[in-house]
Design a protein around this motif. Structure first.
Motif, PDB file in Angstrom:
ATOM      1  N   GLU A  24      -4.018  14.659  10.930  1.00  0.00           N
ATOM      2  CA  GLU A  24      -4.350  13.544  11.825  1.00  0.00           C
ATOM      3  C   GLU A  24      -3.085  12.822  12.282  1.00  0.00           C
ATOM      4  N   PRO A  25      -2.918  12.586  13.579  1.00  0.00           N
ATOM      5  CA  PRO A  25      -1.722  11.890  14.068  1.00  0.00           C
ATOM      6  C   PRO A  25      -1.890  10.375  14.220  1.00  0.00           C
ATOM      7  N   VAL A  26      -3.123   9.887  14.130  1.00  0.00           N
ATOM      8  CA  VAL A  26      -3.388   8.460  14.357  1.00  0.00           C
ATOM      9  C   VAL A  26      -4.254   7.935  13.220  1.00  0.00           C
ATOM     10  N   GLY A  27      -3.884   6.746  12.736  1.00  0.00           N
ATOM     11  CA  GLY A  27      -4.671   6.091  11.704  1.00  0.00           C
ATOM     12  C   GLY A  27      -4.586   4.593  11.887  1.00  0.00           C
ATOM     13  N   THR A  32      -1.331  -7.466   5.072  1.00  0.00           N
ATOM     14  CA  THR A  32      -1.655  -8.886   5.173  1.00  0.00           C
ATOM     15  C   THR A  32      -0.562  -9.623   5.929  1.00  0.00           C
ATOM     16  N   SER A  33      -0.978 -10.667   6.608  1.00  0.00           N
ATOM     17  CA  SER A  33      -0.059 -11.553   7.319  1.00  0.00           C
ATOM     18  C   SER A  33      -0.568 -12.972   7.114  1.00  0.00           C
ATOM     19  N   GLY A  34       0.228 -13.785   6.461  1.00  0.00           N
ATOM     20  CA  GLY A  34      -0.213 -15.149   6.188  1.00  0.00           C
ATOM     21  C   GLY A  34      -1.474 -15.173   5.354  1.00  0.00           C
ATOM     22  N   ALA A  35      -1.597 -14.263   4.393  1.00  0.00           N
ATOM     23  CA  ALA A  35      -2.744 -14.134   3.486  1.00  0.00           C
ATOM     24  C   ALA A  35      -4.024 -13.684   4.184  1.00  0.00           C
ATOM     25  N   LEU A  36      -3.912 -13.235   5.431  1.00  0.00           N
ATOM     26  CA  LEU A  36      -5.083 -12.732   6.157  1.00  0.00           C
ATOM     27  C   LEU A  36      -4.926 -11.238   6.404  1.00  0.00           C
ATOM     28  N   PRO A  37      -6.028 -10.490   6.368  1.00  0.00           N
ATOM     29  CA  PRO A  37      -5.933  -9.049   6.614  1.00  0.00           C
ATOM     30  C   PRO A  37      -5.668  -8.741   8.088  1.00  0.00           C
ATOM     31  N   LEU A  40      -3.989  -2.363  12.081  1.00  0.00           N
ATOM     32  CA  LEU A  40      -3.324  -1.961  13.316  1.00  0.00           C
ATOM     33  C   LEU A  40      -3.303  -0.436  13.438  1.00  0.00           C
ATOM     34  N   PRO A  41      -3.512   0.092  14.639  1.00  0.00           N
ATOM     35  CA  PRO A  41      -3.415   1.539  14.809  1.00  0.00           C
ATOM     36  C   PRO A  41      -1.953   1.973  14.801  1.00  0.00           C
ATOM     37  N   ILE A  42      -1.702   3.151  14.224  1.00  0.00           N
ATOM     38  CA  ILE A  42      -0.348   3.705  14.246  1.00  0.00           C
ATOM     39  C   ILE A  42      -0.417   5.214  14.444  1.00  0.00           C
ATOM     40  N   ASN A  43       0.628   5.750  15.053  1.00  0.00           N
ATOM     41  CA  ASN A  43       0.877   7.186  15.061  1.00  0.00           C
ATOM     42  C   ASN A  43       1.716   7.450  13.826  1.00  0.00           C
ATOM     43  N   PHE A  44       1.387   8.477  13.069  1.00  0.00           N
ATOM     44  CA  PHE A  44       2.110   8.732  11.822  1.00  0.00           C
ATOM     45  C   PHE A  44       2.193  10.230  11.581  1.00  0.00           C
ATOM     46  N   THR A  45       2.994  10.580  10.602  1.00  0.00           N
ATOM     47  CA  THR A  45       3.029  11.947  10.115  1.00  0.00           C
ATOM     48  C   THR A  45       3.171  11.899   8.609  1.00  0.00           C
ATOM     49  N   LEU A  46       2.783  12.971   7.980  1.00  0.00           N
ATOM     50  CA  LEU A  46       2.944  13.103   6.542  1.00  0.00           C
ATOM     51  C   LEU A  46       4.195  13.936   6.309  1.00  0.00           C
ATOM     52  N   ASP A  47       5.147  13.405   5.552  1.00  0.00           N
ATOM     53  CA  ASP A  47       6.414  14.083   5.296  1.00  0.00           C
ATOM     54  C   ASP A  47       6.672  14.137   3.799  1.00  0.00           C
ATOM     55  N   HIS A  48       6.499  15.310   3.223  1.00  0.00           N
ATOM     56  CA  HIS A  48       6.727  15.499   1.783  1.00  0.00           C
ATOM     57  C   HIS A  48       5.955  14.474   0.947  1.00  0.00           C
ATOM     58  N   GLY A  49       4.689  14.293   1.263  1.00  0.00           N
ATOM     59  CA  GLY A  49       3.842  13.407   0.486  1.00  0.00           C
ATOM     60  C   GLY A  49       4.004  11.927   0.757  1.00  0.00           C
ATOM     61  N   THR A  50       4.726  11.586   1.827  1.00  0.00           N
ATOM     62  CA  THR A  50       4.916  10.189   2.218  1.00  0.00           C
ATOM     63  C   THR A  50       4.499  10.022   3.671  1.00  0.00           C
ATOM     64  N   ALA A  70       0.296  -1.798   1.392  1.00  0.00           N
ATOM     65  CA  ALA A  70      -0.552  -1.575   2.566  1.00  0.00           C
ATOM     66  C   ALA A  70      -1.375  -0.322   2.328  1.00  0.00           C
ATOM     67  N   CYS A  71      -2.302  -0.062   3.214  1.00  0.00           N
ATOM     68  CA  CYS A  71      -3.056   1.189   3.133  1.00  0.00           C
ATOM     69  C   CYS A  71      -3.248   1.748   4.533  1.00  0.00           C
ATOM     70  N   LEU A  72      -3.342   3.066   4.586  1.00  0.00           N
ATOM     71  CA  LEU A  72      -3.599   3.776   5.835  1.00  0.00           C
ATOM     72  C   LEU A  72      -4.953   4.436   5.718  1.00  0.00           C
ATOM     73  N   GLU A  73      -5.786   4.260   6.738  1.00  0.00           N
ATOM     74  CA  GLU A  73      -7.119   4.844   6.752  1.00  0.00           C
ATOM     75  C   GLU A  73      -7.241   5.760   7.950  1.00  0.00           C
ATOM     76  N   ILE A  74      -7.794   6.940   7.707  1.00  0.00           N
ATOM     77  CA  ILE A  74      -8.124   7.873   8.786  1.00  0.00           C
ATOM     78  C   ILE A  74      -9.555   8.322   8.571  1.00  0.00           C
TER      79      ILE A  74
END
Length: 144
Positions: A24-27, A32-37, A40-50, A70-74
Motif C-alpha cells: 500500500e502506498p497511502v495510509g 497528537t497535537s496539543g493533546a488532541l488526536p 493525516l494521509p501520507i504516502n509511505f513505503t516500507l523499508d527494511h521493516g520501518t 504515532a500509528c499508521l493505519e491502512i
C-alpha cells in the motif's frame, strides 16, 4: 430461502500485515497535537521493516523531531461484499538526519502527492503491529 451469510473475523499474522504494508502506498498517520488526536494521509513505503515518508515542515516533522509515538493505519474494503481488512502499525517517529540514511531515503518512492518537493524524511518504527480481516462465507476474500 438461501442460507444466511455468516461473517468471519480473523486476526492477520505479522507476516500478512507486513505484506499489506509493503503493497500500500497511502495510509493515515495518527498522532497528537496539543493533546488532541490528528489523523493525516501520507504516502509511505516500507523499508527494511520501518515505515518511511517525506514531508514538509509542519506537524508531522515537529512530531518526528520530538520522537512522538504515532500509528499508521491502512485498509482495504469491498463495500459490496461487506468485507475488508485493516492494519495498524504503532511506533515512534524520528526525523532521518544521518547523511547516508537520507541518501537512501531519497531513493525510495516516498514523494507526497500534495508536496512533491518535500525534502524532510521521517521514519516510524513498527513496535506494535496488528491486523484484522472480516469476510463473509461464500464471498471472495480481499487478497493479501
Amino acid at each position: 430461502m438461501p442460507p444466511a451469510i455468516i461473517p468471519r473475523f480473523e486476526v492477520l499474522t505479522d507476516e500478512e500485515c507486513l505484506l499489506l504494508l509493503g503493497r500500500e502506498p497511502v495510509g493515515r498517520i495518527a498522532l497528537t497535537s496539543g493533546a488532541l488526536p490528528v489523523v493525516l494521509p501520507i504516502n509511505f513505503t516500507l523499508d527494511h521493516g520501518t515505515i518511511v515518508f517525506a514531508t514538509e515542515p509542519g506537524l508531522k516533522l515537529d512530531a518526528a523531531r520530538a520522537g512522538a509515538v504515532a500509528c499508521l493505519e491502512i485498509d482495504g474494503i469491498d463495500r459490496w461484499a461487506h468485507s475488508g481488512w485493516s492494519v495498524l502499525a504503532t511506533g515512534r517517529m524520528n526525523e532521518i538526519t544521518d547523511p547516508q540514511r537520507r541518501a537512501r531515503a531519497r531513493e525510495l518512492p516516498v514523494s507526497p502527492w500534495a508536496a512533491p518537493a518535500a525534502h524532510n524524511f521521517v521514519e516510524l518504527s513498527i513496535d506494535l503491529l496488528s491486523g484484522r480481516r472480516v469476510n463473509h462465507h461464500g464471498r471472495n476474500q480481499p487478497s493479501t
